[in-house]
Design a protein around this motif. Sequence first.
Motif, short mmCIF file in Angstrom:
data_model
loop_
_atom_site.label_atom_id
_atom_site.label_comp_id
_atom_site.label_asym_id
_atom_site.label_seq_id
_atom_site.Cartn_x
_atom_site.Cartn_y
_atom_site.Cartn_z
N HIS A 8 -2.92 -0.07 -10.07
CA HIS A 8 -3.80 0.29 -11.18
C HIS A 8 -4.83 -0.82 -11.39
O HIS A 8 -4.80 -1.86 -10.73
N GLY A 9 -5.76 -0.58 -12.29
CA GLY A 9 -6.71 -1.60 -12.72
C GLY A 9 -7.69 -2.05 -11.66
O GLY A 9 -8.11 -1.28 -10.79
N THR A 13 -9.50 -0.38 -8.17
CA THR A 13 -10.96 -0.23 -8.05
C THR A 13 -11.51 -0.96 -6.84
O THR A 13 -12.27 -0.39 -6.05
N ILE A 14 -11.12 -2.20 -6.68
CA ILE A 14 -11.64 -3.00 -5.57
C ILE A 14 -11.19 -2.45 -4.23
O ILE A 14 -11.99 -2.34 -3.29
N GLU A 63 1.76 -1.43 1.88
CA GLU A 63 2.18 -1.82 0.53
C GLU A 63 2.28 -3.33 0.37
O GLU A 63 1.92 -3.87 -0.68
N ILE A 64 2.72 -4.03 1.38
CA ILE A 64 2.85 -5.49 1.30
C ILE A 64 1.48 -6.14 1.06
O ILE A 64 1.33 -6.98 0.17
N ASP A 65 0.48 -5.73 1.83
CA ASP A 65 -0.87 -6.28 1.64
C ASP A 65 -1.44 -5.88 0.28
O ASP A 65 -2.08 -6.70 -0.39
N ALA A 66 -1.21 -4.64 -0.14
CA ALA A 66 -1.73 -4.18 -1.43
C ALA A 66 -1.08 -4.95 -2.59
O ALA A 66 -1.77 -5.33 -3.54
N ALA A 70 -3.08 -7.22 -5.20
CA ALA A 70 -2.99 -6.94 -6.64
C ALA A 70 -2.58 -8.20 -7.41
O ALA A 70 -3.12 -8.48 -8.48
N GLN A 71 -1.66 -8.97 -6.85
CA GLN A 71 -1.23 -10.21 -7.51
C GLN A 71 -2.39 -11.21 -7.60
O GLN A 71 -2.55 -11.88 -8.61
#
Length: 75
Positions: A8-9, A13-14, A63-66, A70-71
């Motif tokens: 999210h957030g 967007t990026i 998912e690992i890269d995402a 995100a962090q």
Amino acid sequence: MIDVFKLHGKALTILRIVNGKSVTDIAKALGVSISFVTACEKNRKKLSEARTKQFLEYIETNEIDAKAFAQLIEN
């Protein structure tokens, strides 16, 4: 405890923008409304775990890269 990743957030967007996708593209790919995607990007809603996985598959990101991205964005 199971770690459920829901994108999210700003990260959403990026990731969308750097992958050349519009809000409309994402809405169609996930089977949701444009307003729902916009709400997720503005942190008013979150993609479910299943929709997050769909999004990542659509933009061909794992998912690992995402999660790592995100962090970085959130901190």
